[in-house]
Scaffold this motif. Structure first.
Motif, PDB file in Angstrom:
ATOM      1  N   GLU A 182      42.786  30.416  42.025  1.00  7.07           N
ATOM      2  CA  GLU A 182      42.653  29.208  41.189  1.00  7.07           C
ATOM      3  C   GLU A 182      42.742  29.546  39.719  1.00  7.07           C
ATOM      4  OE1 GLU A 182      39.022  27.423  42.347  1.00  7.07           O
ATOM      5  OE2 GLU A 182      39.794  26.612  44.242  1.00  7.07           O
ATOM      6  N   ASP A 183      42.166  30.695  39.295  1.00  8.63           N
ATOM      7  CA  ASP A 183      42.272  31.103  37.886  1.00  8.63           C
ATOM      8  C   ASP A 183      43.719  31.342  37.500  1.00  8.63           C
ATOM      9  OD1 ASP A 183      39.566  30.924  37.635  1.00  8.63           O
ATOM     10  OD2 ASP A 183      39.189  33.075  37.908  1.00  8.63           O
ATOM     11  N   LEU A 184      44.494  31.961  38.399  1.00  8.28           N
ATOM     12  CA  LEU A 184      45.910  32.192  38.113  1.00  8.28           C
ATOM     13  C   LEU A 184      46.659  30.874  38.000  1.00  8.28           C
ATOM     14  CD1 LEU A 184      48.357  34.074  37.812  1.00  8.28           C
ATOM     15  CD2 LEU A 184      48.515  34.132  40.316  1.00  8.28           C
ATOM     16  N   LEU A 185      46.383  29.973  38.893  1.00  6.70           N
ATOM     17  CA  LEU A 185      47.068  28.672  38.843  1.00  6.70           C
ATOM     18  C   LEU A 185      46.635  27.864  37.627  1.00  6.70           C
ATOM     19  CD1 LEU A 185      48.982  26.784  40.370  1.00  6.70           C
ATOM     20  CD2 LEU A 185      46.990  25.849  41.561  1.00  6.70           C
ATOM     21  N   LYS A 186      45.348  27.965  37.289  1.00 11.46           N
ATOM     22  CA  LYS A 186      44.845  27.228  36.108  1.00 11.46           C
ATOM     23  C   LYS A 186      45.499  27.731  34.834  1.00 11.46           C
ATOM     24  CE  LYS A 186      40.895  28.282  34.379  1.00 11.46           C
ATOM     25  NZ  LYS A 186      39.449  28.465  34.132  1.00 11.46           N
ATOM     26  N   TYR A 187      45.667  29.016  34.720  1.00  9.58           N
ATOM     27  CA  TYR A 187      46.280  29.541  33.503  1.00  9.58           C
ATOM     28  C   TYR A 187      47.750  29.144  33.405  1.00  9.58           C
ATOM     29  CZ  TYR A 187      47.898  32.761  29.943  1.00  9.58           C
ATOM     30  OH  TYR A 187      48.479  33.279  28.821  1.00  9.58           O
ATOM     31  N   LYS A 188      48.470  29.290  34.525  1.00  8.89           N
ATOM     32  CA  LYS A 188      49.894  28.980  34.480  1.00  8.89           C
ATOM     33  C   LYS A 188      50.148  27.496  34.235  1.00  8.89           C
ATOM     34  CE  LYS A 188      51.786  32.667  37.375  1.00  8.89           C
ATOM     35  NZ  LYS A 188      52.519  32.964  38.625  1.00  8.89           N
ATOM     36  N   ASP A 189      49.365  26.646  34.885  1.00 12.93           N
ATOM     37  CA  ASP A 189      49.645  25.215  34.802  1.00 12.93           C
ATOM     38  C   ASP A 189      48.766  24.478  33.805  1.00 12.93           C
ATOM     39  OD1 ASP A 189      51.432  25.700  36.811  1.00 12.93           O
ATOM     40  OD2 ASP A 189      50.103  25.019  38.432  1.00 12.93           O
ATOM     41  N   GLY A 190      47.740  25.129  33.279  1.00 13.27           N
ATOM     42  CA  GLY A 190      46.837  24.418  32.384  1.00 13.27           C
ATOM     43  C   GLY A 190      46.680  25.071  31.040  1.00 13.27           C
ATOM     44  N   GLU A 191      46.073  26.229  31.017  1.00 13.45           N
ATOM     45  CA  GLU A 191      45.743  26.867  29.741  1.00 13.45           C
ATOM     46  C   GLU A 191      46.982  27.276  28.963  1.00 13.45           C
ATOM     47  OE1 GLU A 191      43.137  30.056  30.555  1.00 13.45           O
ATOM     48  OE2 GLU A 191      41.438  28.778  31.146  1.00 13.45           O
ATOM     49  N   TYR A 192      47.916  27.859  29.638  1.00 10.98           N
ATOM     50  CA  TYR A 192      49.115  28.297  28.915  1.00 10.98           C
ATOM     51  C   TYR A 192      49.912  27.125  28.336  1.00 10.98           C
ATOM     52  CZ  TYR A 192      53.795  30.106  28.039  1.00 10.98           C
ATOM     53  OH  TYR A 192      54.997  30.388  27.477  1.00 10.98           O
ATOM     54  N   PRO A 193      50.249  26.080  29.082  1.00 14.92           N
ATOM     55  CA  PRO A 193      50.970  24.952  28.456  1.00 14.92           C
ATOM     56  C   PRO A 193      50.185  24.329  27.304  1.00 14.92           C
ATOM     57  CG  PRO A 193      51.111  24.798  30.829  1.00 14.92           C
ATOM     58  CD  PRO A 193      50.125  25.883  30.516  1.00 14.92           C
ATOM     59  N   LYS A 194      48.841  24.273  27.439  1.00 17.18           N
ATOM     60  CA  LYS A 194      48.046  23.694  26.361  1.00 17.18           C
ATOM     61  C   LYS A 194      48.129  24.533  25.105  1.00 17.18           C
ATOM     62  CE  LYS A 194      43.274  22.594  25.188  1.00 17.18           C
ATOM     63  NZ  LYS A 194      41.872  22.618  25.637  1.00 17.18           N
ATOM     64  N   SER A 195      47.974  25.849  25.252  1.00 15.96           N
ATOM     65  CA  SER A 195      48.068  26.737  24.084  1.00 15.96           C
ATOM     66  C   SER A 195      49.459  26.699  23.472  1.00 15.96           C
ATOM     67  CB  SER A 195      47.719  28.172  24.498  1.00 15.96           C
ATOM     68  OG  SER A 195      46.414  28.239  25.007  1.00 15.96           O
ATOM     69  N   LEU A 196      50.470  26.650  24.336  1.00 15.50           N
ATOM     70  CA  LEU A 196      51.850  26.585  23.831  1.00 15.50           C
ATOM     71  C   LEU A 196      52.080  25.311  23.047  1.00 15.50           C
ATOM     72  CD1 LEU A 196      54.673  27.859  23.809  1.00 15.50           C
ATOM     73  CD2 LEU A 196      55.149  26.614  25.938  1.00 15.50           C
ATOM     74  N   ASN A 197      51.572  24.186  23.508  1.00 15.22           N
ATOM     75  CA  ASN A 197      51.742  22.899  22.819  1.00 15.22           C
ATOM     76  C   ASN A 197      51.013  22.913  21.490  1.00 15.22           C
ATOM     77  OD1 ASN A 197      52.478  20.229  22.354  1.00 15.22           O
ATOM     78  ND2 ASN A 197      50.753  19.430  23.547  1.00 15.22           N
ATOM     79  N   GLU A 198      49.793  23.490  21.459  1.00 17.45           N
ATOM     80  CA  GLU A 198      49.035  23.532  20.202  1.00 17.45           C
ATOM     81  C   GLU A 198      49.761  24.367  19.158  1.00 17.45           C
ATOM     82  OE1 GLU A 198      45.243  25.005  21.274  1.00 17.45           O
ATOM     83  OE2 GLU A 198      44.522  23.103  22.120  1.00 17.45           O
ATOM     84  N   LEU A 199      50.297  25.510  19.582  1.00 15.65           N
ATOM     85  CA  LEU A 199      50.985  26.366  18.610  1.00 15.65           C
ATOM     86  C   LEU A 199      52.288  25.739  18.131  1.00 15.65           C
ATOM     87  CD1 LEU A 199      50.384  29.907  20.146  1.00 15.65           C
ATOM     88  CD2 LEU A 199      49.218  28.843  18.214  1.00 15.65           C
ATOM     89  N   GLU A 200      53.006  25.097  19.045  1.00 18.77           N
ATOM     90  CA  GLU A 200      54.239  24.411  18.614  1.00 18.77           C
ATOM     91  C   GLU A 200      53.917  23.274  17.657  1.00 18.77           C
ATOM     92  OE1 GLU A 200      56.103  23.247  22.211  1.00 18.77           O
ATOM     93  OE2 GLU A 200      57.061  25.208  22.566  1.00 18.77           O
ATOM     94  N   SER A 201      52.814  22.568  17.873  1.00 14.23           N
ATOM     95  CA  SER A 201      52.408  21.472  16.956  1.00 14.23           C
ATOM     96  C   SER A 201      52.069  22.042  15.592  1.00 14.23           C
ATOM     97  CB  SER A 201      51.204  20.726  17.530  1.00 14.23           C
ATOM     98  OG  SER A 201      51.534  20.142  18.773  1.00 14.23           O
ATOM     99  N   LYS A 202      51.376  23.194  15.610  1.00 19.73           N
ATOM    100  CA  LYS A 202      51.045  23.808  14.325  1.00 19.73           C
ATOM    101  C   LYS A 202      52.305  24.224  13.568  1.00 19.73           C
ATOM    102  CE  LYS A 202      46.446  25.484  15.580  1.00 19.73           C
ATOM    103  NZ  LYS A 202      45.591  26.674  15.752  1.00 19.73           N
ATOM    104  N   VAL A 203      53.303  24.720  14.307  1.00 20.20           N
ATOM    105  CA  VAL A 203      54.554  25.104  13.642  1.00 20.20           C
ATOM    106  C   VAL A 203      55.231  23.876  13.040  1.00 20.20           C
ATOM    107  CG1 VAL A 203      56.874  26.000  14.037  1.00 20.20           C
ATOM    108  CG2 VAL A 203      54.890  27.168  15.035  1.00 20.20           C
ATOM    109  N   THR A 204      55.235  22.779  13.765  1.00 20.02           N
ATOM    110  CA  THR A 204      55.882  21.540  13.274  1.00 20.02           C
ATOM    111  C   THR A 204      55.159  21.008  12.049  1.00 20.02           C
ATOM    112  OG1 THR A 204      56.568  21.012  15.528  1.00 20.02           O
ATOM    113  CG2 THR A 204      56.557  19.218  13.931  1.00 20.02           C
ATOM    114  N   LEU A 205      53.821  20.959  12.070  1.00 15.25           N
ATOM    115  CA  LEU A 205      53.042  20.457  10.932  1.00 15.25           C
ATOM    116  C   LEU A 205      53.225  21.369   9.730  1.00 15.25           C
ATOM    117  CD1 LEU A 205      49.738  19.402  12.720  1.00 15.25           C
ATOM    118  CD2 LEU A 205      51.540  17.906  11.830  1.00 15.25           C
ATOM    119  N   ALA A 206      53.250  22.707  10.017  1.00 17.54           N
ATOM    120  CA  ALA A 206      53.437  23.632   8.892  1.00 17.54           C
ATOM    121  C   ALA A 206      54.810  23.446   8.256  1.00 17.54           C
ATOM    122  CB  ALA A 206      53.259  25.066   9.374  1.00 17.54           C
TER     123      ALA A 206
END
Length: 629
Positions: A145-169
């Motif tokens: 479950e931890d592996l699935l949570k990271y692949k489908d949850g934590e990683y997409p969330k972190s990726l979206n936050e960083l891409e948003s920061k790049v766009t705002l910057a």
């Protein structure tokens, strides 16, 4: 002088009398003997044989000690007493068994406790095994479950936050660039101060740095953080899978071990219980009761002499397991046990009538029949005299209840044949010549040999079937020089008798077992194939100088090492005249010495001497000391 003449006359008279007796007296005696005749008579004739024996009960129960080892008799019923079924006959000492019983009960209780402990331990092991497996399965599920949570949850969330920061910057940087451009125009027209202009330039630089940082964090996440985290979580899943497998196997092994321990404790408990029951059974068997009604007869009184311990059975005596103690007759019928010589077996068969006379009851005769004839001779008689073959025969006696007693001496007359009218002669009148019965019949001119047909005899009279008539006189002491046993007659056999000299010559010319032309069993003789390398002359010379004791020790050492020295002639080098015998392996020439060599094979024959080439005959072997010189 007169006395001398008197003695001489007496000696002459004695010598003359002796000569007359040897010449005439002996022949005259023979003439008297030769003139004895017996007449053929006719009348009642009984062919029988008489054997002595003893009286035994026909039906009896043999009571033996069933207690293991040697025990003493505490009490014993008197011999000759009549007992009922269930009466105590013998009490054996069971004190040691009572002590063993107490110790065994303690052992059984300990074994029972061990069994209960092993049983409870098995349940604990099963419960612990289930808990460990459930925990390992839960850890594996959480890892997946931890592996699935990271692949489908934590990683997409972190990726979206960083891409948003790049766009705002990037947008902030664009605004800062536009503002700096407008501030520069106003600064050049003196509408804006230098400080404000530099502040706008610093804002632009800050926005550029924020955009670079956001892009760096995004690249770090994509290129490193994501891969590392996925690999770590996948490794956790793999480790948890293997941990689950180990836990399952370990739990299964623990359960199997606990079950094996439980089975072992159960077997030990059953074994100790069986021993306890055996001790109780032995204690019960220490008291011997009567299995049926009967008369008590001690086994030592029932058996004859030379049959084991003849000491009378009594209290305090030690007895061993399976020893016969008491014989209990269960019926009022009796038998007579007699022993018949092997020469009378041809006359005897089952069913023949028997007259039994008891020594203690003179004048009384009991009738019976031959009921059983042993197929083999009595071992006791063979032990006392190997040349005496007696066969045990049982005679069933009719009646005798209340009169006969076990152990009485008796005489059994077996009636084989009986005739109301038959011709008979004394047995010594009939002799056999060439296997045929003949008599010497009296005639007018003397006697003549006459063949007759005879029947059975009773050791006194023999029945005449044919060849004679009543009143004929036959010689009572026939001449024995013409009566020759059948085995003494020489008969030619249809077989060729080999010449001994040729047999010995062929035996000497027979090739040795190891190879053609050489002494010893190995293949080292002349013309034989060599299979082993030659020994050195130094070793050969050393061996020839050894004493028989040293050679024996040398052979034993070589045999322990798994080999023997091989020489040029395939045998052990033996000194001349030592009487060497053929060994069982490859030995130097001459064979092993007679005092310490290897054991010769079965049917061994000497082939040759140590120095005799090509297997020449060996001369007579001297003693070991002469051969060693």
């Amino acid at each position: 002088m007169g006395k001398f003449i008197s003695v001489l006359v007496i000696v002459v008279l004695i010598g003359g009398g002796g000569w007359w007796y040897l010449k005439n007296g002996k022949d005259g005696g023979n003439q008297v003997v030769d003139q004895l005749f017996a007449s053929v008579k006719e009348g009642p004739l009984v062919i029988n044989m008489t054997e002595s024996g003893s009286i035994r009960p026909a039906e009896q129960i043999s009571i033996k000690s069933k207690v293991e080892g040697r025990v003493s008799i505490l009490s014993l019923v008197p011999e000759g007493q009549r007992v009922k079924k269930g009466d105590v006959l013998v009490e054996l000492d069971s004190s040691s068994l009572q002590d063993s019983l107490v110790n065994q009960e303690i052992t059984v209780q300990n074994a029972q406790a061990s069994y209960v402990q092993a049983s409870e331990n098995l349940e604990v092991v099963k419960n612990q095994a289930k808990a460990d497996v459930d925990k390992a399965e839960l850890n594996l599920r959480f890892a997946k479950e931890d592996l699935l949570k990271y692949k489908d949850g934590e990683y997409p969330k972190s990726l979206n936050e960083l891409e948003s920061k790049v766009t705002l910057a990037a947008e902030e940087l664009q605004r800062a660039v536009d503002k700096l451009k407008w501030s520069k125009t106003l600064f050049e027209e003196k509408y804006l101060s230098e400080t404000e202009y530099k502040s706008d330039a610093l804002s632009k630089s800050r926005c550029e740095l924020d955009l670079a940082t956001a892009k760096g964090n995004l690249a770090l996440l994509k290129n490193y953080t994501y891969k590392r985290q996925v690999a770590q979580l996948e490794s956790d899943v793999s480790q948890d899978e293997m941990a689950l497998e180990r836990t399952r196997r370990s739990a299964n092994a623990n359960v199997v071990q606990a079950e094996a321990t439980l089975r072992a404790k159960e077997l030990e408990l059953n074994r100790q219980k069986a021993r306890l029951e055996k001790i109780k059974d032995q204690i019960e068997k220490s008291t011997i009761t009567a299995p049926a009604d009967g008369l008590v007869i001690y086994a030592t009184s029932n058996r004859g002499p030379f049959r084991g311990n003849s000491e009378p059975l009594q209290e305090g005596q030690e007895v061993h397991e399976r020893q016969e103690l008491i014989v209990l007759p269960t019926a009022d019928t009796f038998i007579a046990e007699i022993k018949v010589h092997e020469t009378n077996l041809k006359k005897l068969y089952e069913g023949l009538p028997v007259r039994v006379r008891i020594d203690a009851l003179p004048g009384q005769i009991f009738m019976g029949k031959v009921s059983k004839i042993a197929p083999l001779p009595d071992a006791q008689s063979i032990f006392m005299n190997p040349d005496l073959k007696l066969y045990n025969t049982i005679v069933a006696i009719e009646g005798g209840a209340g009169v006969l007693k076990s152990g009485m001496n008796c005489e059994a007359e077996v009636v084989i044949e009986q005739y109301e009218k038959a011709m008979y002669l004394p047995v010594q009148c009939v002799v056999r010549e060439d296997g045929k019965p003949v008599v010497y019949l009296k005639t007018a001119t003397g006697t003549k040999k006459h063949e007759v047909e005879i029947g059975l005899d009773n050791n006194r009279m023999v029945r005449i079937v044919s060849g004679l008539k009543v009143g004929d006189e036959v010689m009572l002491t026939p001449p024995m020089n013409t009566s020759v046993a059948l085995r003494a007659s020489e008969e030619m056999i249809d077989a060729e008798i080999p010449d001994r000299a040729k047999v010995e010559a062929a035996k000497q010319a027979r090739p040795p077992m190891g190879g053609p032309g050489g002494p010893g069993m190995g293949p080292g003789g002349p013309g034989g194939e060599r299979r082993m390398p030659q020994i050195s002359p130094e070793m050969r010379e050393k061996f020839e100088k050894m004493s028989p004791e040293e050679r024996r020790e040398f052979f034993m050492k070589m045999r322990e090492r798994g080999g023997m020295p091989r020489g040029p002639q395939g045998g052990v080098p033996g000194a001349p005249g030592e009487g060497g015998m053929r060994p069982q392996g490859n030995w130097p020439q001459g064979g092993a010495p007679g005092e310490g060599g290897a054991r010769p094979p079965r049917n061994w024959q000497p082939r040759g001497d140590g120095n005799a080439p090509n297997g020449a005959p060996r001369p007579p072997a001297p003693t070991g000391q002469e051969g060693a010189k």
